[in-house]
Design a protein around this motif. Structure first.
Motif, mmCIF file in Angstrom:
data_model
loop_
_atom_site.group_PDB
_atom_site.id
_atom_site.type_symbol
_atom_site.label_atom_id
_atom_site.label_comp_id
_atom_site.label_asym_id
_atom_site.label_seq_id
_atom_site.Cartn_x
_atom_site.Cartn_y
_atom_site.Cartn_z
ATOM 1 N N THR A 54 0.825 -1.209 0.000
ATOM 2 C CA THR A 54 0.000 0.000 0.000
ATOM 3 C C THR A 54 0.859 1.259 0.000
ATOM 4 O OG1 THR A 54 -1.779 -1.139 1.194
ATOM 5 C CG2 THR A 54 -1.788 1.268 1.274
ATOM 6 N N SER A 55 1.993 1.198 0.691
ATOM 7 C CA SER A 55 2.850 2.372 0.827
ATOM 8 C C SER A 55 3.493 2.795 -0.496
ATOM 9 C CB SER A 55 3.947 2.113 1.864
ATOM 10 O OG SER A 55 4.891 1.170 1.384
ATOM 11 N N LYS A 56 3.422 1.951 -1.498
ATOM 12 C CA LYS A 56 3.976 2.323 -2.804
ATOM 13 C C LYS A 56 3.107 3.378 -3.485
ATOM 14 C CE LYS A 56 6.223 -2.166 -3.384
ATOM 15 N NZ LYS A 56 6.281 -3.445 -4.119
ATOM 16 N N GLU A 57 1.873 3.536 -2.976
ATOM 17 C CA GLU A 57 0.949 4.547 -3.491
ATOM 18 C C GLU A 57 0.616 5.608 -2.458
ATOM 19 O OE1 GLU A 57 -0.026 4.672 -6.595
ATOM 20 O OE2 GLU A 57 0.944 2.783 -7.179
ATOM 21 N N ASN A 58 0.511 5.192 -1.184
ATOM 22 C CA ASN A 58 0.132 6.116 -0.117
ATOM 23 C C ASN A 58 1.077 5.957 1.070
ATOM 24 O OD1 ASN A 58 -2.480 7.038 -1.344
ATOM 25 N ND2 ASN A 58 -2.952 4.852 -1.123
ATOM 26 N N ALA A 59 1.501 7.066 1.644
ATOM 27 C CA ALA A 59 2.442 7.037 2.757
ATOM 28 C C ALA A 59 1.817 6.409 3.995
ATOM 29 C CB ALA A 59 2.915 8.452 3.077
ATOM 30 N N ILE A 60 2.619 5.566 4.662
ATOM 31 C CA ILE A 60 2.153 4.849 5.849
ATOM 32 C C ILE A 60 3.157 5.031 6.986
ATOM 33 C CG2 ILE A 60 1.930 2.504 6.807
ATOM 34 C CD1 ILE A 60 0.503 1.703 4.273
ATOM 35 N N LEU A 61 2.643 5.190 8.192
ATOM 36 C CA LEU A 61 3.466 5.247 9.399
ATOM 37 C C LEU A 61 3.091 4.070 10.279
ATOM 38 C CD1 LEU A 61 4.227 8.314 11.649
ATOM 39 C CD2 LEU A 61 3.364 6.201 12.671
ATOM 40 N N SER A 62 4.108 3.389 10.821
ATOM 41 C CA SER A 62 3.847 2.308 11.764
ATOM 42 C C SER A 62 4.867 2.343 12.886
ATOM 43 C CB SER A 62 3.882 0.945 11.060
ATOM 44 O OG SER A 62 3.445 -0.084 11.947
ATOM 45 N N ARG A 63 4.511 1.776 14.021
ATOM 46 C CA ARG A 63 5.416 1.672 15.158
ATOM 47 C C ARG A 63 5.544 0.216 15.573
ATOM 48 N NH1 ARG A 63 7.274 5.740 18.055
ATOM 49 N NH2 ARG A 63 7.431 4.374 19.856
ATOM 50 N N GLU A 64 6.646 -0.083 16.246
ATOM 51 C CA GLU A 64 6.926 -1.439 16.721
ATOM 52 C C GLU A 64 6.777 -2.458 15.586
ATOM 53 O OE1 GLU A 64 8.012 -2.598 19.985
ATOM 54 O OE2 GLU A 64 8.578 -0.508 19.739
ATOM 55 N N CYS A 65 7.374 -2.130 14.472
ATOM 56 C CA CYS A 65 7.308 -2.983 13.283
ATOM 57 C C CYS A 65 8.382 -4.070 13.383
ATOM 58 C CB CYS A 65 7.507 -2.141 12.028
ATOM 59 S SG CYS A 65 7.524 -3.103 10.502
ATOM 60 N N PHE A 66 7.954 -5.301 13.445
ATOM 61 C CA PHE A 66 8.894 -6.416 13.598
ATOM 62 C C PHE A 66 9.533 -6.756 12.261
ATOM 63 C CE2 PHE A 66 9.805 -11.028 13.624
ATOM 64 C CZ PHE A 66 10.739 -11.053 14.656
ATOM 65 N N VAL A 67 10.857 -6.923 12.275
ATOM 66 C CA VAL A 67 11.585 -7.355 11.080
ATOM 67 C C VAL A 67 12.498 -8.511 11.458
ATOM 68 C CG1 VAL A 67 11.523 -5.201 9.758
ATOM 69 C CG2 VAL A 67 13.276 -5.507 11.512
#
Length: 230
Positions: free
Chosen positions: A93-106
């Motif tokens: 989705t972020s490729k079209e609309n900016a997104i903010l997230s917290r505590e994103c697990f990688v």
């Protein structure tokens, strides 16, 4: 930016706990350690040995407790307005609309690292990965930590967008350090991660800090054979 609470991941891994090193998991046959350990490694590698290999436990410092409280407050505020999403859907989705997230697990099994990104901005033209720290000094250890988050994100997504690593003064909007995650930076953090893997495998020795100021303020000094009370 639209706020997304990322709680699900389409890809799953078989995870086992390491038989003798606390905090290390075995994912896809490789030792996998928390990315936050890179911050501790930069302070003193021997701390990692005492805490996770010797299993020595100490009470958290007032700084650590205060930091956790602020972190939790920000997380609670974020969740009030965030909508749930899978990691993969949020990235797409972020490729079209900016997104903010917290505590994103990688997690990156190929490098043996995993962790939670404090805050991530996924924009159509770039990815900004932010780690919150007390103060406004970009230490090598804290820079390495956020660089490893960048590496893990890139490994998970194969995203071709420009990735930036940033450090932010905890509890503020002040990004006091930011850099582009270039191939040169990527090579450097891979080298540091390989050293960490060597420490865990026993092929490299844990080197204690030579900074007496760090030793004097260390919560493990009473257990450390290298500490000299001068």
């Amino acid at each position: 930016m639209e706020q997304k609470n990322i709680t699900e991941y389409k890809k799953e891994y078989e995870i086992k706990n390491h038989p003798s090193i606390k905090g290390v998991q075995i994912i896809e046959g490789k030792n996998n350690f928390p990315i936050s350990w890179l911050n501790q490694q930069g302070y003193c590698e021997y701390q990692i040995y005492l805490q996770y290999m010797k299993g020595i436990e100490t009470a958290p410092t007032s700084e650590m407790t205060h930091g956790s409280e602020i972190h939790q407050q920000l997380e609670d505020i974020f969740k009030q307005d965030a909508t749930p999403a899978t990691f993969e859907d949020a990235v797409e989705t972020s490729k079209e609309n900016a997104i903010l997230s917290r505590e994103c697990f990688v997690v990156a099994p190929e490098y043996g690292i995993r962790g939670f990104i404090d805050e991530i901005w996924m924009k159509p033209d770039e990815i900004v990965i932010i780690d919150d720290k007390p103060g406004r000094t970009p230490y090598q250890s804290t820079m390495n930590q956020v660089r490893a988050y960048c590496l893990a994100f890139k490994s998970m997504t194969g995203d071709s967008r420009k990735i930036k690593a940033a450090l932010r003064e905890r509890g503020t909007s002040n990004l006091f350090w930011i850099e582009i995650f270039t191939p040169e930076v990527e090579k450097e953090i891979k080298f540091t991660i390989e050293r960490m893997q060597g420490l865990l495998e026993g092929s490299k020795p844990f080197i204690p800090t030579k900074n007496p100021n760090k030793c004097r303020s260390c919560r493990y000094k009473r257990y450390c054979e290298h500490f000299k009370n001068e």
